[in-house]
Design a protein around this motif. Structure first.
Motif, PDB file in Angstrom:
ATOM      1  N   LEU A  17     -21.362 -75.713   2.196  1.00 51.98           N
ATOM      2  CA  LEU A  17     -22.086 -75.517   0.919  1.00 51.98           C
ATOM      3  C   LEU A  17     -21.192 -74.970  -0.189  1.00 51.98           C
ATOM      4  O   LEU A  17     -21.628 -74.856  -1.336  1.00 51.98           O
ATOM      5  N   CYS A  18     -19.954 -74.630   0.142  1.00 56.10           N
ATOM      6  CA  CYS A  18     -19.006 -74.284  -0.925  1.00 56.10           C
ATOM      7  C   CYS A  18     -18.570 -75.546  -1.667  1.00 56.10           C
ATOM      8  O   CYS A  18     -17.979 -75.457  -2.738  1.00 56.10           O
ATOM      9  N   ASP A  19     -18.849 -76.705  -1.095  1.00 53.79           N
ATOM     10  CA  ASP A  19     -18.584 -77.995  -1.748  1.00 53.79           C
ATOM     11  C   ASP A  19     -19.755 -78.275  -2.700  1.00 53.79           C
ATOM     12  O   ASP A  19     -20.828 -78.702  -2.288  1.00 53.79           O
ATOM     13  N   SER A  43     -31.578 -64.904   3.586  1.00 54.90           N
ATOM     14  CA  SER A  43     -31.340 -64.077   4.774  1.00 54.90           C
ATOM     15  C   SER A  43     -30.529 -62.864   4.392  1.00 54.90           C
ATOM     16  O   SER A  43     -29.308 -62.957   4.236  1.00 54.90           O
ATOM     17  N   SER A  44     -31.195 -61.733   4.254  1.00 50.81           N
ATOM     18  CA  SER A  44     -30.442 -60.498   4.055  1.00 50.81           C
ATOM     19  C   SER A  44     -30.445 -59.723   5.367  1.00 50.81           C
ATOM     20  O   SER A  44     -30.830 -60.270   6.414  1.00 50.81           O
ATOM     21  N   SER A  45     -30.040 -58.480   5.310  1.00 49.54           N
ATOM     22  CA  SER A  45     -29.756 -57.767   6.559  1.00 49.54           C
ATOM     23  C   SER A  45     -29.997 -56.278   6.383  1.00 49.54           C
ATOM     24  O   SER A  45     -29.819 -55.731   5.278  1.00 49.54           O
ATOM     25  N   CYS A  46     -30.337 -55.609   7.477  1.00 50.70           N
ATOM     26  CA  CYS A  46     -30.451 -54.148   7.425  1.00 50.70           C
ATOM     27  C   CYS A  46     -29.101 -53.520   7.091  1.00 50.70           C
ATOM     28  O   CYS A  46     -29.032 -52.360   6.718  1.00 50.70           O
ATOM     29  N   ALA A  49     -27.324 -70.050   5.748  1.00 52.62           N
ATOM     30  CA  ALA A  49     -25.894 -70.316   5.956  1.00 52.62           C
ATOM     31  C   ALA A  49     -25.025 -69.141   5.515  1.00 52.62           C
ATOM     32  O   ALA A  49     -25.048 -68.752   4.345  1.00 52.62           O
ATOM     33  N   ALA A  50     -24.286 -68.600   6.432  1.00 53.29           N
ATOM     34  CA  ALA A  50     -23.350 -67.515   6.134  1.00 53.29           C
ATOM     35  C   ALA A  50     -22.518 -67.251   7.382  1.00 53.29           C
ATOM     36  O   ALA A  50     -22.934 -67.580   8.500  1.00 53.29           O
ATOM     37  N   LEU A  51     -21.364 -66.639   7.163  1.00 55.50           N
ATOM     38  CA  LEU A  51     -20.598 -66.098   8.289  1.00 55.50           C
ATOM     39  C   LEU A  51     -21.181 -64.718   8.572  1.00 55.50           C
ATOM     40  O   LEU A  51     -21.540 -63.986   7.639  1.00 55.50           O
TER      41      LEU A  51
HETATM   42  P1  NAD Z   1     -25.532 -68.303  12.842  1.00 59.87           P
HETATM   43  O1  NAD Z   1     -24.066 -68.168  12.686  1.00 59.87           O
HETATM   44  O2  NAD Z   1     -26.078 -68.662  14.164  1.00 59.87           O
HETATM   45  O3  NAD Z   1     -26.106 -69.362  11.769  1.00 59.87           O
HETATM   46  C1  NAD Z   1     -25.537 -69.516  10.483  1.00 59.87           C
HETATM   47  C2  NAD Z   1     -25.251 -70.991  10.313  1.00 59.87           C
HETATM   48  O4  NAD Z   1     -24.704 -71.204   9.004  1.00 59.87           O
HETATM   49  C3  NAD Z   1     -24.228 -71.517  11.317  1.00 59.87           C
HETATM   50  O5  NAD Z   1     -24.759 -72.653  11.976  1.00 59.87           O
HETATM   51  C4  NAD Z   1     -23.012 -71.869  10.455  1.00 59.87           C
HETATM   52  O6  NAD Z   1     -22.319 -72.996  10.976  1.00 59.87           O
HETATM   53  C5  NAD Z   1     -23.649 -72.143   9.107  1.00 59.87           C
HETATM   54  N1  NAD Z   1     -22.770 -71.908   7.943  1.00 59.87           N
HETATM   55  C6  NAD Z   1     -22.004 -70.826   7.669  1.00 59.87           C
HETATM   56  N2  NAD Z   1     -21.371 -70.999   6.503  1.00 59.87           N
HETATM   57  C7  NAD Z   1     -21.757 -72.191   5.992  1.00 59.87           C
HETATM   58  C8  NAD Z   1     -21.455 -72.921   4.820  1.00 59.87           C
HETATM   59  N3  NAD Z   1     -20.596 -72.459   3.902  1.00 59.87           N
HETATM   60  N4  NAD Z   1     -22.036 -74.121   4.614  1.00 59.87           N
HETATM   61  C9  NAD Z   1     -22.913 -74.627   5.534  1.00 59.87           C
HETATM   62  N5  NAD Z   1     -23.229 -73.990   6.687  1.00 59.87           N
HETATM   63  C10 NAD Z   1     -22.653 -72.776   6.915  1.00 59.87           C
HETATM   64  O7  NAD Z   1     -26.190 -66.939  12.300  1.00 59.87           O
HETATM   65  P2  NAD Z   1     -27.682 -66.427  12.410  1.00 59.87           P
HETATM   66  O8  NAD Z   1     -27.704 -65.308  13.376  1.00 59.87           O
HETATM   67  O9  NAD Z   1     -28.593 -67.559  12.592  1.00 59.87           O
HETATM   68  O10 NAD Z   1     -27.855 -65.808  10.966  1.00 59.87           O
HETATM   69  C11 NAD Z   1     -28.495 -66.515   9.929  1.00 59.87           C
HETATM   70  C12 NAD Z   1     -28.467 -65.660   8.669  1.00 59.87           C
HETATM   71  O11 NAD Z   1     -29.113 -64.425   8.938  1.00 59.87           O
HETATM   72  C13 NAD Z   1     -27.082 -65.319   8.169  1.00 59.87           C
HETATM   73  O12 NAD Z   1     -27.108 -65.325   6.758  1.00 59.87           O
HETATM   74  C14 NAD Z   1     -26.856 -63.914   8.696  1.00 59.87           C
HETATM   75  O13 NAD Z   1     -25.960 -63.208   7.889  1.00 59.87           O
HETATM   76  C15 NAD Z   1     -28.253 -63.354   8.582  1.00 59.87           C
HETATM   77  N6  NAD Z   1     -28.519 -62.239   9.490  1.00 59.87           N
HETATM   78  C16 NAD Z   1     -28.293 -62.400  10.837  1.00 59.87           C
HETATM   79  C17 NAD Z   1     -28.538 -61.339  11.695  1.00 59.87           C
HETATM   80  C18 NAD Z   1     -28.252 -61.462  13.174  1.00 59.87           C
HETATM   81  O14 NAD Z   1     -28.055 -60.435  13.823  1.00 59.87           O
HETATM   82  N7  NAD Z   1     -28.228 -62.658  13.751  1.00 59.87           N
HETATM   83  C19 NAD Z   1     -29.029 -60.124  11.184  1.00 59.87           C
HETATM   84  C20 NAD Z   1     -29.264 -60.011   9.820  1.00 59.87           C
HETATM   85  C21 NAD Z   1     -29.005 -61.077   8.978  1.00 59.87           C
END
Ligand code: NAD
Ligand code: WQD
Length: 342
Positions: free
Chosen positions: A60-62, A124-127, A83-85
């Motif tokens: 999605l940076c594209d 998707s935010s986070s604690c 979507a996020a790391l």
């Molecule tokens: P996850 O890594 O399983 O899922 C995130 C997905 O986003 C992955 O499939 C990844 O390939 C994709 N992605 C990352 N960067 C991308 C990009 N630039 N373009 C397209 N796709 C991209 O993580 P998750 O546990 O499912 O988390 C989902 C969201 O929830 C994230 O934003 C994370 O920060 C947030 N979150 C997660 C937790 C947790 O503990 N799992 C807690 C709080 C918040």
């Protein structure tokens, strides 16, 4: 039918949310770069729901690629942006990658929503935005402390970007969902946590130990000022988290929101210690876990759990599952996944 774009839909929480959205009559378009996933969850979703998902493999940076998705789906009425790391430790070592990936993808999505007139946005935010807070339980008004990692900073900054965007783009209505500790898997054990990068979160560490993929689980710290000396967290079942997204979208679509951008905590409001989590696993699996008591992990907060009253009152969200449900479903998923991998 309401069509929703789910970013990060091949990931852990995204794939479970797609199932809940389909169960509630939504049509889903998925986009994922597969940086931390593969396409297998889409097969699991199809097996559970009977529906094939339209999917784009794209970073999605594209920006141009992102715009094309919106062009091809002019009837998208909402975006859920997962979507996020997400790896805290990795973000400390690779901050630029995290800031670039998590923030530029968000900027592109918001820009497209404005350009293409898409009205509803869930983030998707986070604690982790609360930092090392002493206020318990945490409410949405609890002041944010400094971010403990670049990852947490991307969530704080992401929220700020959406708040600022909302002030001048009232056509887009947003909800920020602050998850506490998501864990567990779908009851079918057809989808679950399956990061392509090894997880460091407690529940997968426990199930991977039990199945034999790790030698042991180490309890990070037993000298904290808690009831048994180990840290306290608010573990919330991933299907309860998933359902909050459906409820948030329905709330926005029903014009029930009071502000252009609203914030909600998603936890079950109960703190569970690391040792209690291990004992819950032992109870539901009937196994003795190979664990040892170890030193504290740098950067851990002692205790954090949510007050989720706002989500209950306004979204009508009521988490149903307990720590035992989390361990039971995570264990079923781990066993099934390991049988396939072997
Ligand atoms: P996850 O890594 O399983 O899922 C995130 C997905 O986003 C992955 O499939 C990844 O390939 C994709 N992605 C990352 N960067 C991308 C990009 N630039 N373009 C397209 N796709 C991209 O993580 P998750 O546990 O499912 O988390 C989902 C969201 O929830 C994230 O934003 C994370 O920060 C947030 N979150 C997660 C937790 C947790 O503990 N799992 C807690 C709080 C918040
Ligand atoms: C839980 C507890 C550990 C592993 C992280 C992110 C947070 C959010 C949720 C994304 C802690 C202990 C763990 C192990 C252990 N994610 N533990 N042995 O750190 O609460 O939160 O995920 O937004 O931002 O920081 O989750 O699952 O890593 O740890 O004793 O092998 O389990 O010390 O007390 P955490 P976690």
């Amino acid at each position: 039918m309401n069509k929703v774009l789910v970013t990060g839909g091949c990931g852990y929480i995204g794939s479970h949310t797609i199932v809940d959205l389909i169960d509630h009559g939504f049509e889903v378009v998925c986009v994922d770069s597969l940086v931390n996933s593969d396409l297998k969850p889409l097969e699991g979703i199809k097996a559970i729901t009977g529906k094939s998902i339209s999917h784009y493999t794209l970073d999605l940076c594209d920006k141009e690629g992102t715009q094309k998705i919106f062009e091809e789906h002019p009837d998208i009425s909402g975006v859920i942006h997962f979507a996020a790391l997400k790896r805290v430790g990795e973000s400390v070592n690779k901050p630029l990658w995290y800031y670039n990936n998590n923030l530029n993808s968000l900027l592109n999505i918001l820009d497209c929503m404005k350009t293409f007139g898409v009205k509803h946005f869930i983030f998707s935010s986070s604690c982790s935005v609360y930092g090392n807070t002493n206020v318990l339980p945490v409410t949405e008004d609890t002041p944010m402390e400094p971010a403990e990692s670049p990852y947490a900073a991307t969530k704080q900054i992401g929220e700020m970007i959406i708040q600022d965007f909302s002030k001048v783009n009232p056509a887009v209505q947003s909800i920020l969902l602050r998850y506490f500790n998501p864990a567990g898997a779908h009851e079918s054990a057809l989808i679950g946590e399956s990061s392509t990068n090894k997880s460091t979160n407690l529940v997968p560490v426990i199930t991977e130990t039990a199945v034999g993929h790790r030698e042991k689980t180490v309890v990070f710290g037993t000298d904290y000022d808690t009831r048994d000396g180990s840290c306290i967290r608010d573990y919330i079942h991933v299907m309860d988290i998933a359902n909050a997204h459906t409820k948030a979208l329905q709330y926005l679509m029903g014009n029930k929101n009071n502000e252009n951008c609203e914030v909600y905590n998603l936890g079950i409001g109960e703190g569970v210690t690391v040792l209690e989590a291990i004992h819950a696993f032992e109870k539901v699996s009937g196994l003795k876990l190979n664990y040892e008591l170890g030193p504290r992990r740098a950067g851990d907060v002692v205790s954090i759990y949510a007050n989720y009253k706002k989500a209950a009152d306004q979204l009508g969200w009521d988490p149903e599952k307990s720590i035992d449900d989390i361990m039971r479903t995570a264990w079923a998923w781990e066993q099934k996944r390991s049988a396939v991998v072997r």
